[in-house]
Motif scaffolding. Structure first.
Motif, mmCIF file in Angstrom:
data_model
loop_
_atom_site.group_PDB
_atom_site.id
_atom_site.type_symbol
_atom_site.label_atom_id
_atom_site.label_comp_id
_atom_site.label_asym_id
_atom_site.label_seq_id
_atom_site.Cartn_x
_atom_site.Cartn_y
_atom_site.Cartn_z
ATOM 1 N N MET A 79 0.778 -1.245 -0.080
ATOM 2 C CA MET A 79 0.047 -0.018 0.057
ATOM 3 C C MET A 79 0.814 1.339 0.089
ATOM 4 O O MET A 79 0.607 2.249 -0.805
ATOM 5 C CB MET A 79 -0.868 -0.098 1.209
ATOM 6 N N GLY A 80 1.925 1.224 0.818
ATOM 7 C CA GLY A 80 2.844 2.380 0.737
ATOM 8 C C GLY A 80 3.718 2.693 -0.511
ATOM 9 O O GLY A 80 3.923 3.729 -0.917
ATOM 10 N N SER A 81 3.817 1.642 -1.178
ATOM 11 C CA SER A 81 4.461 1.660 -2.533
ATOM 12 C C SER A 81 3.493 2.341 -3.501
ATOM 13 O O SER A 81 3.842 3.277 -4.350
ATOM 14 C CB SER A 81 4.897 0.501 -2.923
ATOM 15 N N GLY A 82 2.339 2.040 -3.625
ATOM 16 C CA GLY A 82 1.259 2.523 -4.244
ATOM 17 C C GLY A 82 1.186 4.192 -4.101
ATOM 18 O O GLY A 82 1.150 4.864 -4.859
ATOM 19 N N MET A 83 1.370 4.469 -2.599
ATOM 20 C CA MET A 83 1.115 5.743 -2.269
ATOM 21 C C MET A 83 2.272 6.619 -2.540
ATOM 22 O O MET A 83 2.255 7.645 -3.322
ATOM 23 C CB MET A 83 0.847 5.840 -0.951
ATOM 24 N N SER A 84 3.496 5.904 -2.588
ATOM 25 C CA SER A 84 4.677 6.728 -3.094
ATOM 26 C C SER A 84 4.802 6.850 -4.562
ATOM 27 O O SER A 84 5.392 7.992 -5.006
ATOM 28 C CB SER A 84 5.841 5.807 -2.599
ATOM 29 N N LEU A 85 4.202 5.874 -5.260
ATOM 30 C CA LEU A 85 4.222 6.082 -6.806
ATOM 31 C C LEU A 85 3.441 7.194 -7.236
ATOM 32 O O LEU A 85 3.704 8.054 -8.080
ATOM 33 C CB LEU A 85 3.801 4.743 -7.091
ATOM 34 N N VAL A 86 2.286 7.421 -6.467
ATOM 35 C CA VAL A 86 1.341 8.631 -6.770
ATOM 36 C C VAL A 86 2.096 10.011 -6.291
ATOM 37 O O VAL A 86 1.735 10.941 -6.948
ATOM 38 C CB VAL A 86 0.029 8.324 -6.097
ATOM 39 N N MET A 87 2.583 9.777 -5.207
ATOM 40 C CA MET A 87 2.944 11.180 -4.496
ATOM 41 C C MET A 87 4.547 11.744 -4.632
ATOM 42 O O MET A 87 4.658 12.907 -4.115
ATOM 43 C CB MET A 87 2.817 11.098 -3.059
ATOM 44 N N THR A 88 5.340 10.934 -5.292
ATOM 45 C CA THR A 88 6.607 11.433 -5.278
ATOM 46 C C THR A 88 6.966 11.245 -7.047
ATOM 47 O O THR A 88 6.241 10.701 -7.610
ATOM 48 C CB THR A 88 7.462 10.483 -4.743
ATOM 49 N N ASP A 89 8.111 11.512 -7.240
ATOM 50 C CA ASP A 89 8.741 11.544 -8.696
ATOM 51 C C ASP A 89 9.204 9.979 -8.864
ATOM 52 O O ASP A 89 10.249 10.123 -9.938
ATOM 53 C CB ASP A 89 9.242 12.492 -9.214
ATOM 54 N N ILE A 90 8.943 8.884 -8.278
ATOM 55 C CA ILE A 90 9.584 7.542 -8.669
ATOM 56 C C ILE A 90 9.270 7.240 -9.709
ATOM 57 O O ILE A 90 9.923 6.692 -10.581
ATOM 58 C CB ILE A 90 9.307 6.571 -7.490
ATOM 59 N N ALA A 91 8.052 7.588 -10.310
ATOM 60 C CA ALA A 91 7.524 7.046 -11.482
ATOM 61 C C ALA A 91 8.496 7.630 -12.714
ATOM 62 O O ALA A 91 8.705 7.051 -13.647
ATOM 63 C CB ALA A 91 6.049 7.606 -11.702
#
Length: 120
Positions: free
Chosen positions: A54-66
């Motif tokens: 769940m945290g990975s999904g949130m990080s993908l949305v909220m940061t520039d990791i994508a």
């Protein structure tokens, strides 16, 4: 140090060096641990994994990791991954309860027999 404190400490040290008699109560405690440990272990591990997902999904949305991993639309992927992790976290407790209930059914007869023996 008064005499009572000394006697207490001597007795405490002495018990560390004497053989402990294995009783029915010790067996009852071991059976109780045997019932609960697999369910607890599953719940901790599965819950941790689901929180990480769940945290990975949130990080993908909220940061520039994508941008780093070259995902063009991180919002969709992040929401999907987050929902998967959230779903896993939600089903963790019912699975835990089912594991615990099946273990209780398996050991119930012996635990009740031992507890009746101890209480009489």
């Amino acid at each position: 140090m008064n005499k009572n404190d000394q006697e207490f400490l001597v007795q405490k040290i002495r018990t560390q060096y004497t053989e402990k008699e294995y009783t029915d109560f010790d067996e009852l405690k071991e059976l109780d641990k045997k019932v609960k440990r697999p369910a607890d272990l599953f719940a901790y591990i599965f819950g941790s994994i689901s929180a990480l997902i769940m945290g990975s999904g949130m990080s993908l949305v909220m940061t520039d990791i994508a941008d780093i991993i070259s995902i063009s639309n991180p919002m969709v992927f992040g929401i999907v991954i987050g929902i998967i992790g959230m779903f896993m976290a939600i089903i963790n407790y019912p699975i835990y309860k089912n594991i615990l209930a099946s273990r209780r059914r398996k050991y119930a007869e012996r635990i009740i027999e031992l507890s009746n023996k101890i209480m009489k």
